[in-house]
Design an enzyme around this catalytic site. Structure first.
Site, PDB file in Angstrom:
ATOM      1  N   THR A 129       0.864  -1.132   0.069  1.00 47.09           N
ATOM      2  CA  THR A 129      -0.123  -0.039  -0.071  1.00 47.09           C
ATOM      3  C   THR A 129       0.811   1.352   0.093  1.00 47.09           C
ATOM      4  OG1 THR A 129      -1.647  -1.200   1.141  1.00 47.09           O
ATOM      5  CG2 THR A 129      -1.977   1.196   1.410  1.00 47.09           C
ATOM      6  N   THR A 152       1.930  -4.410   4.287  1.00 43.00           N
ATOM      7  CA  THR A 152       1.801  -4.731   5.825  1.00 43.00           C
ATOM      8  C   THR A 152       1.078  -6.358   5.886  1.00 43.00           C
ATOM      9  OG1 THR A 152      -0.374  -3.582   5.901  1.00 43.00           O
ATOM     10  CG2 THR A 152       1.648  -2.408   6.241  1.00 43.00           C
TER      11      THR A 152
HETATM   12  N1  ASP Z   1      -2.642  -5.377   1.076  1.00 43.74           N
HETATM   13  C1  ASP Z   1      -1.682  -4.518   1.330  1.00 43.74           C
HETATM   14  C2  ASP Z   1      -0.512  -5.295   1.184  1.00 43.74           C
HETATM   15  O1  ASP Z   1      -0.005  -6.144   1.940  1.00 43.74           O
HETATM   16  C3  ASP Z   1      -1.791  -3.855   2.411  1.00 43.74           C
HETATM   17  C4  ASP Z   1      -0.695  -2.963   2.859  1.00 43.74           C
HETATM   18  O2  ASP Z   1       0.403  -2.964   2.218  1.00 43.74           O
HETATM   19  O3  ASP Z   1      -0.791  -2.450   3.999  1.00 43.74           O
HETATM   20  O4  ASP Z   1       0.314  -5.330   0.150  1.00 43.74           O
END
Ligand code: ASP
Length: 333
Positions: free
Chosen positions: A17, A94
């Site tokens: 993200t 994340t």
């Molecule tokens: N869905 C995203 C990922 O893990 C969530 C994020 O980056 O916070 O790529």
């Protein structure tokens, strides 16, 4: 006049993200080539620090495989050997960040800082948390981190040890916790400082495998579970199984025999828990209880949690298929 030594921090971008925004032809946010623009927005305040960007991938973290995690860890380790490099920052989605962080913890032997971060808000979203997380992570790389701490995660002003942190919130910027262990350090104004408990070093528990074995499923026990999923894994050629049981590590009696048969086939079975705190303990001796399973050869993974127990087993199986050695590797977790 004293000259301050120039230090280089290598910033590996894997995706997530932190680099996503609404993209043409896509419903919702997606990877959108934002890494270099993101880095351009951030200049370290320390004059003696330069950033070396590495566009390693641009993947949402659910797309990361254990092989990606392993290759990334090897690339980071190679970079850390360079004398001018003071540490590595890994920008990552994340969702699976804690698993990649734990893989780095297992694989990287260097004591230079390796800190992962990401963001919960996407690149063009108001209140974007990516720049702040990046800035603090670079700063944390300049700290004398406690020897033996291994790879770390910095999210929303707090530093966690990779082996202890989990993502606990799917939406909030404050998405990570080391619930029972506490933080390694935190952001205080313009500084990043260490928490007091780290005045005594903890031993590093890396494994440094040269290969990994990815054929390790992670199963979650459920009430009334029958043995079919376990038999299916075995017939697919799984080399190890991690199962998240109930409570302190207990499973329905209907799967206990199937797990024992895996052990007889030299397929290690590691027991974790569905609970978010407490870990697994050999307390119950009834069929499928943790003490019963342990007496049959199942490995109890302590407080590691299912996803990280899987990463540890993937690394352990890359080093040996000897059940005793694998048990030993888990006893040092
Ligand atoms: N869905 C995203 C990922 O893990 C969530 C994020 O980056 O916070 O790529």
């Amino acid at each position: 006049m004293t000259m301050t030594k120039q230090q280089e921090i290598v910033v590996f971008f894997t995706g997530g993200t932190i680099g996503m925004s609404p993209a043409e032809g896509v419903t919702g946010v997606a990877p959108n080539d934002n890494f270099h623009e993101l880095l351009n927005q951030f200049k370290p305040q320390e004059a003696n620090v330069t950033l070396r960007p590495v566009l390693w991938s641009d993947k949402p973290s659910p797309h990361m495989t254990p092989d990606d995690m392993f290759r990334l860890a090897l690339d980071v380790e190679k970079t850390l050997v360079e004398p001018s490099v003071a540490g590595a920052v890994i920008l990552h989605g994340t969702d699976t960040l804690a698993e990649t962080a734990y893989m780095c913890d297992m694989v990287i032997a260097s004591d230079k800082p390796v800190i992962l971060t990401g963001s919960m808000r996407y690149y063009s979203e108001s209140g974007y948390d990516g720049i702040r997380n990046l800035a603090n992570t670079v700063r944390a790389c300049l700290l004398p981190l406690p020897p033996g701490i291994g790879a770390c995660i910095l999210m929303t002003d707090r530093i966690f040890a990779a082996r202890e942190a989990v993502k606990v919130n799917s939406l909030n910027v404050d998405a990570f916790e080391s619930r029972e262990a506490g933080v390694v350090g935190y952001v205080a104004g313009e500084s990043v400082v260490l928490a007091r408990r780290y005045s005594t070093p903890t031993p590093r528990r890396g494994l440094h495998p040269e290969a990994i074995e990815e054929r390790v499923p992670l199963l979650t026990a459920y009430t009334g579970m029958d043995r079919s999923l376990i038999d299916h894994c075995r017939s697919l050629g799984s080399k190890g199984i991690v199962i998240e049981g109930f409570g302190a590590g207990n499973v329905p009696p209907t799967i206990a025999t199937a797990l024992e048969e895996c052990l007889s086939d030299n397929i290690p079975v590691v027991l974790a828990t569905r609970c978010i705190e407490g870990g697994v303990w050999p307390i119950y001796g009834y069929p499928g209880g943790g003490a019963d399973l342990e007496s049959k050869g199942v490995i109890l993974c302590g407080r590691l949690g299912g996803p990280k127990a899987r990463i540890r087993l993937i690394c352990a199986l890359g080093m040996t298929s000897d059940m005793r050695k694998i048990r030993q590797i888990f006893s040092e977790a």
